[in-house]
Design a protein around this motif. Structure first.
Motif, mmCIF file in Angstrom:
data_model
loop_
_atom_site.group_PDB
_atom_site.id
_atom_site.type_symbol
_atom_site.label_atom_id
_atom_site.label_comp_id
_atom_site.label_asym_id
_atom_site.label_seq_id
_atom_site.Cartn_x
_atom_site.Cartn_y
_atom_site.Cartn_z
ATOM 1 N N GLN A 100 47.033 -65.496 -27.960
ATOM 2 C CA GLN A 100 45.886 -66.757 -27.716
ATOM 3 C C GLN A 100 44.620 -66.419 -28.752
ATOM 4 O O GLN A 100 44.317 -65.155 -28.670
ATOM 5 C CB GLN A 100 45.109 -66.529 -26.279
ATOM 6 N N GLU A 130 41.474 -67.818 -31.164
ATOM 7 C CA GLU A 130 40.153 -68.651 -31.280
ATOM 8 C C GLU A 130 40.102 -69.345 -32.877
ATOM 9 O O GLU A 130 40.405 -68.508 -33.817
ATOM 10 C CB GLU A 130 39.148 -67.868 -30.980
ATOM 11 N N GLU A 182 38.364 -72.283 -35.590
ATOM 12 C CA GLU A 182 37.083 -72.863 -35.986
ATOM 13 C C GLU A 182 37.324 -74.473 -36.300
ATOM 14 O O GLU A 182 38.246 -74.617 -37.287
ATOM 15 C CB GLU A 182 36.337 -72.382 -36.816
ATOM 16 N N THR A 219 32.524 -75.894 -34.226
ATOM 17 C CA THR A 219 32.727 -75.563 -32.862
ATOM 18 C C THR A 219 34.016 -74.671 -32.863
ATOM 19 O O THR A 219 34.918 -74.973 -33.657
ATOM 20 C CB THR A 219 32.757 -76.849 -32.056
ATOM 21 N N LYS A 220 34.101 -74.050 -31.762
ATOM 22 C CA LYS A 220 35.194 -73.063 -31.388
ATOM 23 C C LYS A 220 36.268 -73.468 -30.537
ATOM 24 O O LYS A 220 35.690 -74.018 -29.533
ATOM 25 C CB LYS A 220 34.571 -71.608 -30.920
ATOM 26 N N GLU A 221 37.651 -73.453 -30.764
ATOM 27 C CA GLU A 221 38.466 -73.816 -29.949
ATOM 28 C C GLU A 221 39.530 -72.681 -29.728
ATOM 29 O O GLU A 221 40.043 -72.064 -30.569
ATOM 30 C CB GLU A 221 39.317 -75.337 -30.357
ATOM 31 N N THR A 222 39.801 -72.680 -28.411
ATOM 32 C CA THR A 222 40.775 -71.546 -27.969
ATOM 33 C C THR A 222 42.187 -72.068 -27.812
ATOM 34 O O THR A 222 42.379 -73.084 -26.968
ATOM 35 C CB THR A 222 40.351 -70.630 -26.816
ATOM 36 N N LYS A 253 46.559 -71.504 -27.267
ATOM 37 C CA LYS A 253 47.756 -70.700 -26.974
ATOM 38 C C LYS A 253 49.006 -70.853 -27.784
ATOM 39 O O LYS A 253 49.328 -71.947 -28.058
ATOM 40 C CB LYS A 253 47.899 -70.699 -25.366
#
Length: 377
Positions: free
Chosen positions: A286, A288, A290, A295-298, A300
């Protein structure tokens, strides 16, 4: 004129409309016009016959009399008579010959009326480059451009205060001067007023009577989120000012989206690659990332994720123009292959290779040496 049926003279039926009658007469007048048939008595007679027929059939009351009583009824209504004079023909049907041979003066006179006429200004076009990030987020841009602006001194009138334009005395406001050469009637642009139908005795000194001056303007443009390459933004009223008080034209901006080093737009989706290690692809993870706007997005990464896998994050793409939906952010997996390894790492990788072997099987059971080639061993 002979007693030949008038409808036959023009070559039309008795139920012909007024437009059909006029068109038939124009055709015959062009064919038998004396200037096209010099010293041809037969053509001259046919020209006169056509004119006399048209003179009766183009008039609703005379046509009704002719249909009811024949030539006797038509003769009782007056007109050019059985053998009309050429001057009478051109006097009665001058509007037709003007349209045939380059006239149209009366129409221009009605349009111009010998005074400056308000006219809409021209549209302006310019190019505007926008970064991919700006097209994603939307932005404001300040631009400078040159256009024709209404003269502030005369308020767009082109006249000195307290003065007015004058109808051209030579063309009487028509913008054209009519000439006759033989039987032809033609018109040329009036040289006194340059074809505009009026003169300005006291033009505005600031604009020279043109009602506009070139000016540079700075405006702020709103670039909407989701704007795409090749789109055209319209800024109402920011083109050239109208002439003599007419409405202004518009400014059109042709949008060019600059390329980004990491992201690209595909439809309304935003795509980008992500570099992962081999273990991350094998074991899953998983991480993170950018997005283009910071903005940050996680996301999987699933176990056994192949290279080139497209992982979608819904609603994180481009805003749809004139809509409420958004595209997706598409993350494309890549594997980072180290070009240099220190001795311990190389030995560890070699042990791993020896342990799992170099033969692989795909989903169909086929074997190959991809892993060996992949690692460069």
């Amino acid at each position: 004129m002979s007693k030949q049926d008038l409808y036959e003279v023009l070559g039309v039926s008795k139920t012909a409309s007024s437009d059909e009658i006029k068109a038939a007469y124009r055709k015959l007048a062009m064919k038998y016009h004396p200037d096209r048939n010099p010293d041809n008595k037969e053509a001259e007679n046919k020209f006169k016959e056509a004119a006399s027929a048209y003179e009766i059939l183009s008039d609703d009351q005379k046509r009704k009399q002719y249909d009811q009583f024949g030539h006797d009824g038509a003769n009782g209504m007056g007109g050019m008579g059985g053998n009309p004079n050429m001057d009478d023909i051109f006097a009665n049907f001058g509007d037709i010959f003007e349209s045939m041979f380059g006239g149209g003066t009366h129409q221009r006179h009605r349009q111009n009326q010998g005074q400056p006429q308000a006219q809409r200004g021209h549209d302006r076009h310019s190019n505007l480059s926008v970064s991919l990030k700006e097209s994603y987020t939307g932005t404001k841009r300040e631009i400078n451009y040159t256009h024709l602006a209404s003269c502030e001194t005369c308020k767009g009138k082109g006249l000195e205060a307290g003065t007015s334009a004058k109808t051209c005395s030579k063309c009487q406001g028509s913008g054209q001067v009519q000439y006759r050469q033989g039987f032809f009637v033609y018109a040329q642009g009036c040289t006194t007023c340059s074809g505009i139908g009026y003169t300005i005795p006291s033009p505005c000194k600031a604009c020279g009577g043109r009602s506009r001056k070139q000016a540079q303007e700075k405006i702020t443009i709103n670039i909407p989120a989701g704007i795409f390459n090749g789109a055209e933004l319209r800024v109402t009223g920011k083109g050239d000012a109208g002439v003599y008080g007419g409405p202004s034209g518009d400014l059109f901006l042709d949008i060019k989206i600059e390329e980004d080093k990491h992201f690209q737009r595909v439809g309304d989706n935003l795509e980008c690659p992500i570099m992962l290690t081999y273990p991350q692809l094998v074991f899953g993870c998983q991480i993170e990332i950018e997005n283009i706007d910071g903005t940050k997005e996680t996301i999987k990464i699933p176990k056994g994720c192949p290279v080139g896998e497209r992982i979608s994050i819904a609603g994180k793409g481009f805003q749809t123009i004139k809509g409420r939906t958004k595209g997706n952010l598409i993350v494309i997996t890549q594997c980072q292959i180290p070009k240099k390894l220190d001795t311990p790492a190389k030995e560890t990788l070699q042990q791993f290779s020896d342990q799992i072997g170099t033969d692989i099987s795909d989903n169909n059971g086929a074997k190959g040496g991809f892993f060996k080639k992949f690692l460069g061993l």
